[in-house]
Design an enzyme around this catalytic site. Structure first.
Site, PDB file in Angstrom:
ATOM      1  N   GLU A  58      19.680   2.584  17.478  1.00  0.00           N
ATOM      2  CA  GLU A  58      19.013   2.953  16.235  1.00  0.00           C
ATOM      3  C   GLU A  58      20.016   3.598  15.279  1.00  0.00           C
ATOM      4  O   GLU A  58      20.652   4.600  15.626  1.00  0.00           O
ATOM      5  CB  GLU A  58      17.874   3.938  16.516  1.00  0.00           C
ATOM      6  CG  GLU A  58      16.794   3.414  17.455  1.00  0.00           C
ATOM      7  CD  GLU A  58      15.726   2.634  16.720  1.00  0.00           C
ATOM      8  OE1 GLU A  58      15.820   2.511  15.484  1.00  0.00           O
ATOM      9  OE2 GLU A  58      14.790   2.150  17.391  1.00  0.00           O
TER      10      GLU A  58
ATOM     11  N   HIS B 258      18.834  -1.775  15.569  1.00  0.00           N
ATOM     12  CA  HIS B 258      17.657  -1.435  14.768  1.00  0.00           C
ATOM     13  C   HIS B 258      18.026  -0.405  13.709  1.00  0.00           C
ATOM     14  O   HIS B 258      19.148   0.090  13.654  1.00  0.00           O
ATOM     15  CB  HIS B 258      16.551  -0.865  15.659  1.00  0.00           C
ATOM     16  CG  HIS B 258      15.826  -1.896  16.466  1.00  0.00           C
ATOM     17  ND1 HIS B 258      14.499  -2.200  16.284  1.00  0.00           N
ATOM     18  CD2 HIS B 258      16.248  -2.704  17.464  1.00  0.00           C
ATOM     19  CE1 HIS B 258      14.131  -3.133  17.130  1.00  0.00           C
ATOM     20  NE2 HIS B 258      15.182  -3.461  17.869  1.00  0.00           N
TER      21      HIS B 258
ATOM     22  N   HIS C  95      13.280  -6.574  13.431  1.00  0.00           N
ATOM     23  CA  HIS C  95      12.489  -5.954  12.375  1.00  0.00           C
ATOM     24  C   HIS C  95      13.196  -6.241  11.054  1.00  0.00           C
ATOM     25  O   HIS C  95      14.280  -5.707  10.794  1.00  0.00           O
ATOM     26  CB  HIS C  95      12.359  -4.453  12.593  1.00  0.00           C
ATOM     27  CG  HIS C  95      11.548  -4.101  13.799  1.00  0.00           C
ATOM     28  ND1 HIS C  95      11.737  -2.944  14.520  1.00  0.00           N
ATOM     29  CD2 HIS C  95      10.537  -4.758  14.415  1.00  0.00           C
ATOM     30  CE1 HIS C  95      10.875  -2.896  15.521  1.00  0.00           C
ATOM     31  NE2 HIS C  95      10.143  -3.997  15.483  1.00  0.00           N
TER      32      HIS C  95
ATOM     33  N   GLU D  53      14.871  -3.602   8.609  1.00  0.00           N
ATOM     34  CA  GLU D  53      15.922  -2.730   9.128  1.00  0.00           C
ATOM     35  C   GLU D  53      17.272  -3.416   8.958  1.00  0.00           C
ATOM     36  O   GLU D  53      17.895  -3.876   9.917  1.00  0.00           O
ATOM     37  CB  GLU D  53      15.634  -2.377  10.589  1.00  0.00           C
ATOM     38  CG  GLU D  53      14.333  -1.590  10.739  1.00  0.00           C
ATOM     39  CD  GLU D  53      13.912  -1.373  12.184  1.00  0.00           C
ATOM     40  OE1 GLU D  53      14.645  -1.835  13.087  1.00  0.00           O
ATOM     41  OE2 GLU D  53      12.853  -0.771  12.414  1.00  0.00           O
TER      42      GLU D  53
END
Length: 782
Positions: A576, A504, A408, A411
């Protein structure tokens, strides 16, 4: 037939062109040694050619007469010049000098991949041909604030600006050449769109004009439009991901012509997520060019009166959300940047990789290769990190660890964590050397370079979220994902992959946490939770184990962690890291800095050593703690439902997925499906299928209609007969009990269906059995 050539042949007898070419080609590369005294030095010639590809032989090595030993060679060179200057013999491979004369040499064949070397320039990013790109190079210094940057504390008196728009405001910046929904990626080039770069910002009317000058047409930049609604107040519109109408989250733009004593207000008007970290204290980032050059101050958290709220203008489309904040610039006439998070561009990555290539020590155990090319032709890099093995048996015994980031593009947290990991694993620390001795690390530091370059938040140039397409067979549409999965498949054929981590960023939860996959094999029950629990103990101020989730949702089947888990990697995770900060320990209510994120990369390495420690004491302690935590969670769940359960007897038989809530990731339906350029083709095919179904052959004659009627009647009668026969056994009440006790009625063993209870391939996971994993391709240096 060729008059011009026949005239030249009459004047001079020409040598065989093929023989002459091979003769000079071998001489040029130093393989032909005859008459060496009369030939130019090949090494010197190659050095000159490398510096000037249009350099003529006699311009670098003196007059041609000095190189000729006798009159015969003069005649031969004269004949060569006749042949090369003939209008009938044309080639793009022949070299010219500055005067247009030909040289009797061919160009060196180009590389298959334009790969930068230690002394060469970086590969320039390739942009879609629709994108305008300014020529300035944007670079920021790395800096860690000396004091903690605390969350913003709302006062309750924050103003919610009314959205004015173009009707009552003045457009001071707007991009026109931006691909939107309905179009699709076709081609790319270095520098983007051809032609003169347009002025998209307003021109200042004089030194007293205090209008801000906006710009975002640089690498990773994102700003579509700026509207001035008051003297120091601006409404900003973000650009959606290219070739979509979604995903407005990442912003990164520049302002110039600032005033020091004024309070400016910026309001982003087209955000799409209903929840955001800006509602619980997150601040935007600001960078001052003057502060960086004079005081070595980099990115810092700035902003007051921060408010995230719903846009009340209802136009019948999807609802938008607004982010507003005020700021005071530190200097007059400064150049400042604003960003959602610390930027990390494709060029930043290439500069970092160049330092590794130029490091004589690191380059011995870190090999940089090209994994593939992206849709736009940008290189996706693959690093293989391991110490050279002493024997083939030792090389085959090594397990693998696979790490990736930036699937992504918005990010950028993932790149900073990856940088911290690489800094440590490439260092001379004893722990790093031990990890390189026992593991092979496969690292893809930037999976989606196209999205990073153009400033997308979530998608690639295919207009789709790559982290929903790890099962794809469309290699041409999703090359980065296809080649990554294929690389991991090849590694799994040779050795066990102990760990897969995809880095991420998260926009709605604070702290660092991970998503994993529940293991249904009782032999390895709860083992997938040991690594994150150890990581939370090694990084207690940043990593939250209670925020981790291990449920495998159907909507996440195409993600990297689930696909790798189904391929047999037990410890498959999405890590994350928040855009905000920590709510834990000594870092409570503080924003994360780049140093905090890089430290997580180190803690991943540290936890990996604990996880693989031959002394399994820590592992056993974590398993016992996990069982206790799970019992508490089950008890809490049943208490909420109003049920009682004996946890001492049957608690381990409960499915772990039943007691976990769904992950809080983004909705995959927003960017799932075929790539944009295939949607029209798919629609056309589906329409054709519908038309074919509708078109049925009409029965032309009465005989055909009668035959079909009789056929249908026969089929109905036979079906009724079968149903009647099938219902007869149900009237015999004793039949089922006899069947259950009579072993003679059981099917033969060969006919029994075989249901495998193990989802994973049969692999031994003990540390003592490392050498029992044979490699299909054994190398002394993997």
């Amino acid at each position: 037939m060729f008059p011009a050539l026949e005239t030249e042949l009459k004047q001079e007898t020409l040598p065989d062109p093929y023989e002459d070419f091979m003769y000079r080609h071998l001489q040029y590369y130093g393989y032909f040694k005859a008459q060496r005294a009369s030939l130019p030095n090949s090494a010197t010639n190659q050095h000159v050619w490398k510096n000037n590809s249009r350099h003529l032989l006699n311009s670098s090595l003196g007059e041609r007469d000095e190189l000729v030993a006798d009159h015969l060679q003069k005649e031969k060179l004269f004949s060569d010049s006749l042949m090369l200057n003939s209008p009938l013999l044309k080639s793009r491979q022949l070299l010219h000098n500055d005067f247009g004369d030909l040289s009797p040499r061919l160009r060196e064949p180009p590389d298959l991949f334009a790969f930068f070397s230690g002394n060469g320039p970086l590969q320039a990013p390739r942009w879609p041909v629709e994108c305008e790109v300014i020529k300035e190079n944007v670079h920021h210094i790395e800096w860690v604030p000396p004091q903690p940057e605390y969350f913003y504390q709302p006062t309750g008196n924050e103003r919610l600006p009314e959205i004015v728009g173009e009707e009552r405001g003045i457009v001071v910046y707007q991009l026109d050449s931006v691909p939107t929904e309905g179009s699709y990626f076709t081609s790319s080039r270095v520098g983007g769109r051809r032609g003169i770069i347009k002025e998209v910002a307003v021109r200042l009317q004089g030194p007293e004009d205090n209008t801000l000058l906006f710009e975002s047409r640089f690498e990773s930049g994102n700003l579509q439009k700026a509207v001035r609604v008051n003297t120091y107040e601006y409404e900003l519109t973000l650009r959606t991901d290219l070739y979509t109408d979604k995903h407005t989250q990442w912003f990164y733009f520049r302002v110039q012509n600032t005033r020091k004593d004024a309070t400016y207000r910026f309001t982003i008007v087209n955000l799409l997520k209903p929840k955001s970290l800006y509602t619980i204290g997150m601040k935007p980032l600001m960078y001052s060019q003057l502060d960086a050059s004079t005081h070595s101050i980099g990115w810092r958290r700035e902003g007051n009166e921060i408010k995230y709220y719903k846009n009340n203008s209802d136009d019948g489309q999807q609802p938008f959300y607004c982010l507003t904040w005020t700021v005071q610039f530190p200097h007059d006439q400064d150049t400042c940047y604003f960003a959602h998070f610390y930027p990390y561009t494709y060029t930043d990555l290439q500069c970092y990789l160049l330092t590794i290539v130029n490091n004589p020590v690191q380059s011995q155990f870190c090999k940089l290769r090209t994994l593939c090319r992206s849709l736009a032709g940008n290189t996706v890099y693959l690093l293989t990190i391991t110490n050279p093995s002493r024997t083939p048996k030792e090389a085959a015994a090594k397990k693998a660890v696979v790490l990736s980031a930036r699937v992504h593009p918005g990010e950028s947290n993932g790149s900073w964590v990856m940088k911290g990991f690489l800094d440590f694993i490439l260092s001379n620390s004893p722990d790093a050397q031990l990890l390189r001795d026992i593991f092979i690390f496969k690292v893809v530091p930037m999976l989606n370079p196209d999205g990073v370059i153009v400033g997308n938040y979530r998608c690639s140039l295919a207009g789709r979220d790559l982290n929903r397409h790890y099962k794809t067979i469309l290699k041409e549409s999703f090359p980065c994902i296809w080649y990554t999965r294929n690389m991991i498949k090849r590694v799994l054929e040779e050795r066990e992959v102990l760990l897969y981590c995809d880095f991420h960023g998260h926009s709605r939860k604070n702290n660092i946490f991970l998503y994993g996959c529940n293991n249904n094999d009782r032999k390895y029950w709860l083992h997938e939770r040991v690594f994150p629990l150890m990581l939370s103990k090694n990084a207690p101020d940043t990593f939250s184990f209670h925020s981790c989730n291990f449920k495998v949702q159907k909507s996440k089947e195409g993600t990297g962690r689930v696909v790798m888990w189904r391929m047999g990697i037990l410890n498959s995770y999405t890590i994350e890291s928040t855009f905000g900060g920590s709510t834990l320990g000594s870092k409570r209510d503080m924003h994360f800095t780049t140093e905090d994120l890089k430290s997580l990369g180190y803690h991943v390495c540290d936890t990996l050593l604990d996880f693989c420690d031959p002394d399994q004491t820590k592992f056993a302690q974590c398993l016992a703690e996990l069982e206790e935590l799970l019992q508490q969670e089950i008890h809490k769940k049943f208490h909420e439902l109003g049920d009682d359960m004996d946890l001492e007897t049957g608690w381990s038989d409960i499915s772990l997925s039943d007691i976990e809530s769904s992950t809080s990731g983004s909705d995959s339906s927003l960017s799932d499906g075929l790539p944009v350029h295939l949607l029209n083709i798919a629609d056309e095919l589906s329409q054709k299928k519908i038309c074919k179904k509708k078109k049925k052959k009409s029965l032309q004659t009465r005989k055909q209609r009668n035959d079909k009627h009789q056929k249908n009647n026969l089929m109905q009668k036979s079906k009724l007969t079968e149903d009647a026969q099938r219902e007869k056994p149900e009237y015999t009440l004793s039949r089922p009990s006899k069947r259950s006790t009579d072993t003679s009625q059981e099917p033969a063993p060969a006919l029994k269906p075989h249901w495998s209870r193990n989802r994973y391939p049969a692999t031994k996971r003990g540390h003592d059995a490392l050498t029992e994993y044979p490699s299909l391709h054994i190398y002394t240096y993997p």
